[in-house]
Write a protein that holds these residues in place. Structure first.
Motif, PDB file in Angstrom:
ATOM      1  N   ILE A 103       0.741  -1.016   0.022  1.00 45.44           N
ATOM      2  CA  ILE A 103      -0.095   0.022   0.241  1.00 45.44           C
ATOM      3  C   ILE A 103       1.639   1.233   0.173  1.00 45.44           C
ATOM      4  O   ILE A 103       2.004   1.194   0.820  1.00 45.44           O
ATOM      5  CB  ILE A 103      -0.823   0.349   1.162  1.00 45.44           C
ATOM      6  N   ILE A 104       1.157   2.465  -1.823  1.00 43.90           N
ATOM      7  CA  ILE A 104       1.860   2.932  -1.059  1.00 43.90           C
ATOM      8  C   ILE A 104       0.756   4.655  -1.151  1.00 43.90           C
ATOM      9  O   ILE A 104       1.518   5.732  -0.612  1.00 43.90           O
ATOM     10  CB  ILE A 104       2.001   3.453  -2.521  1.00 43.90           C
ATOM     11  N   SER A 105      -0.826   4.273  -0.045  1.00 45.89           N
ATOM     12  CA  SER A 105      -1.381   5.909  -0.467  1.00 45.89           C
ATOM     13  C   SER A 105      -2.572   5.279   0.583  1.00 45.89           C
ATOM     14  O   SER A 105      -3.179   4.150   0.034  1.00 45.89           O
ATOM     15  CB  SER A 105      -1.525   6.937  -1.309  1.00 45.89           C
ATOM     16  N   SER A 106      -3.531   5.674   0.910  1.00 50.64           N
ATOM     17  CA  SER A 106      -5.126   5.708   1.852  1.00 50.64           C
ATOM     18  C   SER A 106      -5.748   6.891   0.243  1.00 50.64           C
ATOM     19  O   SER A 106      -4.669   7.820  -0.328  1.00 50.64           O
ATOM     20  CB  SER A 106      -4.954   5.955   2.866  1.00 50.64           C
ATOM     21  N   LYS A 241      -6.717  16.659  -2.784  1.00 52.69           N
ATOM     22  CA  LYS A 241      -6.849  18.091  -2.527  1.00 52.69           C
ATOM     23  C   LYS A 241      -8.296  18.391  -3.138  1.00 52.69           C
ATOM     24  O   LYS A 241      -8.485  19.458  -2.465  1.00 52.69           O
ATOM     25  CB  LYS A 241      -5.338  19.162  -2.068  1.00 52.69           C
ATOM     26  N   TYR A 242      -7.725  18.569  -5.256  1.00 52.29           N
ATOM     27  CA  TYR A 242      -8.045  19.280  -5.576  1.00 52.29           C
ATOM     28  C   TYR A 242     -10.241  19.178  -5.839  1.00 52.29           C
ATOM     29  O   TYR A 242     -10.495  19.947  -5.465  1.00 52.29           O
ATOM     30  CB  TYR A 242      -7.771  19.111  -6.756  1.00 52.29           C
ATOM     31  N   VAL A 275      -9.211  10.478   0.918  1.00 49.67           N
ATOM     32  CA  VAL A 275      -7.797  10.164   1.897  1.00 49.67           C
ATOM     33  C   VAL A 275      -6.554  10.386   0.522  1.00 49.67           C
ATOM     34  O   VAL A 275      -6.662   9.857  -0.521  1.00 49.67           O
ATOM     35  CB  VAL A 275      -7.762   9.926   2.796  1.00 49.67           C
ATOM     36  N   TYR A 276      -5.149  10.858   1.362  1.00 51.50           N
ATOM     37  CA  TYR A 276      -4.570  10.671   1.174  1.00 51.50           C
ATOM     38  C   TYR A 276      -2.869   9.544   2.317  1.00 51.50           C
ATOM     39  O   TYR A 276      -3.298  10.621   3.668  1.00 51.50           O
ATOM     40  CB  TYR A 276      -3.893  11.957  -0.082  1.00 51.50           C
TER      41      TYR A 276
END
Length: 313
Positions: A103-106, A241-242, A275-276
């Motif tokens: 996993i590299i990001s939520s 975020k965008y 999320v991130y």
């Protein structure tokens, strides 16, 4: 032997052999190949692509939709896909079986719910006995959340009439009286409410802020392309975020075939958490969710964090 176990075992054998061989022997074409399960929770990926965020980071991407997680994970094993968006329950299952991904990001939390027919007579979880209940399948996060919620309330899922059902057609089945209750994911929770069904429980009621979709990459891609790994994670953060800061127009850029009404699409986005990143809170949430998977028999035992998460975050 269970066909699912045979299928997963075959994937593992292919994955362990193929991933390493692919990245050692295949010339680098400079394209990051991204796969995703066709649905709702890949909004950041789609927006990043259509707004040129990958190009701004100097990344060439080839994005492919999939209808089945096993097909997607097999293509990751064969080198056809480097990075993917997938639900965390399936990711943990494949990691336990030895598939070399991290996993590299939520990506998304929440986004599930229990919808009931207005004619079902179901007003609480205690009214489910004798009702026809549809879920996306036993491997789905929705089934896991449902099973866990029932167990907490002293109800065995084995005592209920639960079966797998296509999520995209569940509302028609409800309208025809073939299904009383559906445990489904967004955008179909919103769609079914808009078309006359009522919400019994949402994600927060079933399991507050539960992890859902995550971004993964193969170990081979991460080790050979650390800079590109960081860039695709950064693009995901920028796109998230965008979306989260959008006043509304950007949602029309997300091509959900199942959601035509812009107002309904915006309502959906207000009911999921995009999320991130891989902060400690997210990792803790995954650990807690993994305990549920072990308790319900979906995993044999908890997996150490170093086997789950990318260490370059």
């Amino acid at each position: 032997m269970d066909k699912k176990i045979i299928g997963i075992s075959a994937i593992v054998i292919v994955a362990v052999i193929a991933v390493g061989a692919y990245y050692l022997t295949t010339p680098d074409d400079g394209v990051v190949k991204i796969g995703y399960l066709a649905g709702d929770y890949d909004a950041a990926l789609i927006v990043a692509n259509v707004t040129g965020m990958y190009k701004s980071e100097g990344i060439n991407v080839n994005i492919t939709p999939y209808n089945d997680d096993r097909e997607l994970i097999t293509d990751m094993a064969s080198g056809k896909v480097d990075v993917a968006y997938m639900d965390v329950a399936n990711v943990l299952k494949y990691i336990e079986k030895g598939v070399p991904v991290k996993i590299i990001s939520s990506s998304q939390n929440g986004g599930s719910g229990i919808i009931v027919s207005n004619h079902s007579g179901v007003n609480s979880i205690n009214d489910l006995r004798g009702k026809v209940i549809a879920t996306p399948g036993e491997d789905s996060i929705q089934y896991i959340l449902f099973n866990n919620y029932l167990k907490k309330n002293g109800i065995s899922i084995d005592d209920l009439n639960v079966s797998s059902h296509s999520v995209s057609s569940v509302n028609k089945s409800i309208q025809k009286g073939k299904v009383d209750v559906a445990v489904i994911y967004e955008p179909y929770v919103t769609i079914n409410q808009n078309e006359g069904s009522k919400l019994l429980l949402n994600s927060d009621a079933l399991y507050p802020n539960h992890p859902n979709c995550v971004m993964i990459a193969t170990d081979g891609f991460i080790s050979k392309h650390p800079n590109e790994t960081r860039k695709v994670v950064q693009v995901h953060e920028n796109a998230t975020k965008y979306l989260n800061n959008s006043t509304g127009w950007v949602y029309n850029k997300v091509p959900m075939d199942s959601v035509k009404d812009p107002a309904l699409k915006r309502y959906y986005f207000d009911n999921v958490s995009l999320v991130y990143g891989l902060d400690d809170d997210f990792k803790h949430n995954v650990d807690d969710f993994m305990k549920i998977l072990v308790d319900l028999g979906n995993l044999k035992q908890p997996i150490p964090q170093e086997k789950i998460f990318w260490q370059g975050s």
